[in-house]
Structures are given as C-alpha cells and as structure tokens.
Design a protein around this motif. Structure first.
Motif, PDB file in Angstrom:
ATOM      1  N   MET A 198     -26.083 -42.148 -16.224  1.00 43.52           N
ATOM      2  CA  MET A 198     -24.834 -43.373 -15.420  1.00 43.52           C
ATOM      3  C   MET A 198     -23.915 -43.347 -14.696  1.00 43.52           C
ATOM      4  O   MET A 198     -23.689 -42.274 -14.782  1.00 43.52           O
ATOM      5  CB  MET A 198     -24.779 -43.740 -17.321  1.00 43.52           C
ATOM      6  N   THR A 199     -24.911 -44.312 -14.138  1.00 41.73           N
ATOM      7  CA  THR A 199     -23.241 -44.010 -12.071  1.00 41.73           C
ATOM      8  C   THR A 199     -22.392 -44.609 -12.321  1.00 41.73           C
ATOM      9  O   THR A 199     -22.496 -45.931 -12.738  1.00 41.73           O
ATOM     10  CB  THR A 199     -24.205 -44.493 -11.059  1.00 41.73           C
ATOM     11  N   SER A 200     -21.682 -44.130 -11.849  1.00 38.88           N
ATOM     12  CA  SER A 200     -19.504 -44.519 -11.648  1.00 38.88           C
ATOM     13  C   SER A 200     -19.420 -45.422 -10.559  1.00 38.88           C
ATOM     14  O   SER A 200     -20.478 -45.887 -10.211  1.00 38.88           O
ATOM     15  CB  SER A 200     -19.496 -44.030 -11.613  1.00 38.88           C
ATOM     16  N   ARG A 201     -19.389 -46.719 -10.310  1.00 36.94           N
ATOM     17  CA  ARG A 201     -18.714 -47.671  -9.786  1.00 36.94           C
ATOM     18  C   ARG A 201     -18.567 -47.132  -9.624  1.00 36.94           C
ATOM     19  O   ARG A 201     -17.349 -46.283  -9.125  1.00 36.94           O
ATOM     20  CB  ARG A 201     -17.819 -48.746 -10.813  1.00 36.94           C
ATOM     21  N   MET A 202     -18.611 -47.382  -7.718  1.00 39.30           N
ATOM     22  CA  MET A 202     -17.842 -47.934  -6.331  1.00 39.30           C
ATOM     23  C   MET A 202     -15.926 -48.233  -6.050  1.00 39.30           C
ATOM     24  O   MET A 202     -16.167 -48.979  -7.030  1.00 39.30           O
ATOM     25  CB  MET A 202     -18.648 -48.435  -5.503  1.00 39.30           C
ATOM     26  N   LYS A 203     -15.621 -46.952  -5.653  1.00 41.53           N
ATOM     27  CA  LYS A 203     -13.990 -47.594  -5.700  1.00 41.53           C
ATOM     28  C   LYS A 203     -13.722 -47.113  -4.790  1.00 41.53           C
ATOM     29  O   LYS A 203     -14.845 -47.372  -3.316  1.00 41.53           O
ATOM     30  CB  LYS A 203     -13.061 -46.913  -6.345  1.00 41.53           C
ATOM     31  N   ILE A 204     -13.049 -49.180  -4.290  1.00 39.26           N
ATOM     32  CA  ILE A 204     -12.467 -49.454  -3.151  1.00 39.26           C
ATOM     33  C   ILE A 204     -10.450 -48.570  -2.817  1.00 39.26           C
ATOM     34  O   ILE A 204      -9.774 -49.052  -3.763  1.00 39.26           O
ATOM     35  CB  ILE A 204     -12.318 -50.420  -1.912  1.00 39.26           C
ATOM     36  N   SER A 205     -10.052 -48.361  -2.418  1.00 38.15           N
ATOM     37  CA  SER A 205      -8.759 -48.014  -1.863  1.00 38.15           C
ATOM     38  C   SER A 205      -8.135 -48.270  -0.837  1.00 38.15           C
ATOM     39  O   SER A 205      -8.721 -48.429   0.615  1.00 38.15           O
ATOM     40  CB  SER A 205      -8.370 -45.959  -1.785  1.00 38.15           C
ATOM     41  N   LEU A 206      -7.110 -49.178  -1.311  1.00 37.53           N
ATOM     42  CA  LEU A 206      -6.411 -50.105  -0.070  1.00 37.53           C
ATOM     43  C   LEU A 206      -5.156 -48.751  -0.534  1.00 37.53           C
ATOM     44  O   LEU A 206      -4.298 -49.216  -0.694  1.00 37.53           O
ATOM     45  CB  LEU A 206      -6.678 -51.268  -0.572  1.00 37.53           C
ATOM     46  N   VAL A 207      -5.256 -49.333   0.925  1.00 38.86           N
ATOM     47  CA  VAL A 207      -3.545 -48.766   1.290  1.00 38.86           C
ATOM     48  C   VAL A 207      -2.820 -49.421   2.228  1.00 38.86           C
ATOM     49  O   VAL A 207      -3.431 -49.464   2.966  1.00 38.86           O
ATOM     50  CB  VAL A 207      -4.158 -47.240   1.991  1.00 38.86           C
ATOM     51  N   ILE A 208      -1.743 -49.988   1.930  1.00 36.70           N
ATOM     52  CA  ILE A 208      -1.093 -51.263   2.606  1.00 36.70           C
ATOM     53  C   ILE A 208       0.645 -50.722   1.744  1.00 36.70           C
ATOM     54  O   ILE A 208       1.358 -50.581   1.506  1.00 36.70           O
ATOM     55  CB  ILE A 208      -1.146 -52.255   1.017  1.00 36.70           C
TER      56      ILE A 208
ATOM     57  N   GLU B 159      -8.760 -49.607  -6.082  1.00 37.45           N
ATOM     58  CA  GLU B 159      -7.248 -48.708  -6.129  1.00 37.45           C
ATOM     59  C   GLU B 159      -6.205 -49.908  -5.142  1.00 37.45           C
ATOM     60  O   GLU B 159      -6.607 -49.828  -3.841  1.00 37.45           O
ATOM     61  CB  GLU B 159      -7.897 -47.590  -5.747  1.00 37.45           C
ATOM     62  N   TYR B 160      -4.403 -50.477  -5.477  1.00 40.87           N
ATOM     63  CA  TYR B 160      -4.061 -50.754  -4.934  1.00 40.87           C
ATOM     64  C   TYR B 160      -2.670 -49.498  -4.543  1.00 40.87           C
ATOM     65  O   TYR B 160      -2.429 -49.141  -4.970  1.00 40.87           O
ATOM     66  CB  TYR B 160      -3.015 -51.966  -5.177  1.00 40.87           C
ATOM     67  N   LEU B 161      -2.678 -49.297  -2.698  1.00 37.10           N
ATOM     68  CA  LEU B 161      -1.854 -48.079  -2.947  1.00 37.10           C
ATOM     69  C   LEU B 161      -0.770 -48.644  -2.206  1.00 37.10           C
ATOM     70  O   LEU B 161      -1.012 -49.414  -0.532  1.00 37.10           O
ATOM     71  CB  LEU B 161      -2.172 -47.226  -2.291  1.00 37.10           C
ATOM     72  N   PHE B 162       0.370 -48.949  -2.633  1.00 38.07           N
ATOM     73  CA  PHE B 162       1.306 -49.774  -1.721  1.00 38.07           C
ATOM     74  C   PHE B 162       2.055 -48.987  -1.533  1.00 38.07           C
ATOM     75  O   PHE B 162       2.887 -47.474  -2.471  1.00 38.07           O
ATOM     76  CB  PHE B 162       2.078 -50.765  -2.770  1.00 38.07           C
TER      77      PHE B 162
END
Length: 326
Positions: free
Chosen positions: A1-11, A39-42
């Motif tokens: 089972m492959t893991s879901r793709m993740k996007i990190s958002l640098v804000i 993934e939200y990175l404030f």
C-alpha cells in the motif's frame, strides 16, 4: 500500500493577523478536490500585531488539518522565514506562498498537477504577468535583472518570484546552502534542476499594508549583487587602475605644458574638482569593499539564521528555544 502524496505549504507571516485565517480557509477551498495531504507551515516572523495569537487559534479551530506554527523570537526577515519553513517541510512537494493572498492558492494546484504530469521538471516558478508597482519601481527592477545577468554566472529570470513549488530533492539541495545573508531568488537558480516558469496574476492585498519599501528593495538588491558576483570588486580594481593611469598621464601633460609652453598649472578650481572627484570614487570603492567584508564578518560569526521561540503543531505538541546555525 503506497502512502498518500503530501504537499508542504510554507507561509511566511509578518503582521498578518487579519489574513492568516482567510488564507487557510481559501487554501482549504482551493484544495478541496486535491487527492493529497496538505501540511501548512506558518512562520511568524516577529510580527508586532496579534499574528501569533491568530495562528494559535487556527491550530485549535482546525484540529483536522496538519498545521505547524514556527514563532520567531524577533523579526529575522522573509528569507529566514522561508528557510525555516523549508527545514520543517516534510512533503513530497514544497510550495512557498505569501499570507496576504496576493498569490492565489489555486496556482498551487496547477503547479502540483504540472509536476505530477512532467517528471522531467523539478520546480515550477511563477512570475508576474503584469506588475502592479509604479513605473519607477518597474524600471529599477528591470535595471537590476539586466545588471545581475551581466555580472553573475547565475541566471536571473526577470520577475520570477518566491512563489513556487519544488520537489523534495530541490528543497534538500537548498538546505545545504547555509549562508547567513540569503538571496533566495539566486539560491533557487544556483542549485540547478529543471525549472518551468509560468505566469500568474497578482491580486490585491487582502488586508493590511505591505512591509516592503523602496529602501528595503535597494538593500535586497545589494544582497543579490554581493551574494552572487565578485564583479563589483573587479570593477573597483579596474576603475582604480583607470584613474591612476589617467592621473599619471595628466601629470605628464602638465609638466610638458609648463616646460615647453610656459603655461602655469591650472588653479584652485581644477585642483579642488580633481580631489573631490577622486575622493568620491575612493569612498564608493571602499563602500563596495565594505559590503563584502561585512558579509564575510557576519558569516564567520556563525550566528543562527533565525531563533525559534515557539514551535506549535496541530497535534498539541509544543517546543521552545530552537536555533538553526548557518
């Protein structure tokens, strides 16, 4: 089972108390049909308003979202904020976007789709299709890009912004560059990788006023000149040599004119003008040299690029007093 793709958002955030919630809600709407984790990175860059308090509320109100808040101990600048966000990013793709919503999050979806469908590209960088600044600012920016491309081996694409998405390999490469004075527009290009440049339309700022001024833009341009070219030092040497040769030739002319034609040496006005001119040139050259020495002085001190006061995550964890050294 492959893991879901993740996007990190640098804000990066500086005095954005009225924008951070709108930013998060807009992102959630834009990403509603996106089959990937976000993934939200404030990064609160020493805001003087209630930005940090608003970010803490976001963690409480959006417990289902992956939110991380990096709170600096003071203002270290956007470059440091972006660097901190890239360090904390864990996604397969990482995007950088401003918190004022001038950069629509819908472009994040388009950049992600492009990279997924074009494995030969590693980065998508956005450039403004139509600038909203004054004609004077636009003129100086064109001059800046022209000069940088003339004196630097690193290519600078005109109007290319920090608004971009990168694969994790690109992020890892950027993080190896530990310089204290960071000029990300150059660093993004310097590391290489295949970059696709796409236009985007800048929207009006949602709330508040921009913290950028003409003086800060000039200072930022100087960072670029010093960080990516030694040409100013070479120009200083050439200019000094030229003035020395010209002065020597002028001295020979004066001696020749006095001996063979009996003409007196020009008076006070000429002498004062030459002294003031040469003194001005010397001060400029000393200033150029000082910029390079100053950058070297700060770099060898090994001071951290930023200092984190608080590190909060949506799972309720909290960390304090974390540094990063250049």
């Amino acid at each position: 089972m492959t893991s879901r793709m993740k996007i990190s958002l640098v804000i990066p955030c500086y005095n954005e108390e009225k924008n951070v919630r709108i930013m998060l809600e807009t992102c959630r709407q834009r990403f509603e049909n996106l089959d990937t984790d976000i993934e939200y990175l404030f990064i609160n860059d020493g805001s003087k308003d209630r930005t940090f308090e608003e970010l803490k509320k976001l963690i409480a109100d959006y417990a289902s979202e992956q939110i991380k808040v990096i709170n600096f101990s003071r203002n270290f600048g956007k470059e440091a904020a972006m660097y901190a966000g890239l360090q904390q990013a864990s996604g397969d793709y990482t995007a950088i976007i401003d918190a004022d919503l001038q950069q629509d999050p819908k472009y994040i979806v388009e950049m992600f789709t492009f990279l997924e469908n074009n494995p030969d590209y590693d980065t998508v960088a956005c450039y403004q299709s139509k600038r909203r600044e004054s004609a004077l600012i636009i003129f100086f920016k064109k001059i800046f890009y022209w000069v940088m491309n003339a004196i630097s081996e690193t290519e600078f694409v005109e109007n290319a912004s920090d608004f971009r998405m990168m694969r994790k390999e690109v992020v890892a490469a950027i993080l190896t560059l530990k310089e204290y004075h960071r000029f990300s527009k150059g660093l993004f290009t310097w590391v290489g990788f295949n970059t696709y440049y796409r236009p985007y339309e800048v929207k009006e700022r949602q709330e508040g006023a921009t913290s950028w001024s003409f003086g800060k833009l000039v200072s930022y341009a100087i960072q670029g000149f010093v960080g990516f070219s030694t040409a100013p030092l070479k120009i200083a040497s050439l200019l000094g040599s030229f003035i020395s040769i010209a002065s020597f030739l002028y001295l020979i002319y004066l001696v020749f004119d006095r001996i063979f034609f009996g003409n007196d040496v020009p008076g006070f006005t000429t002498l004062a003008s030459l002294i003031l001119f040469s003194s001005g040139i010397q001060m400029v050259l000393i200033g150029i040299l000082g910029e390079y020495i100053g950058h070297t002085f700060l770099q060898v001190k090994q001071r951290p690029i930023y200092v984190v006061k608080d590190l909060l995550e949506s799972n309720g964890s909290s960390t304090r007093a974390h540094n990063d050294k250049p």
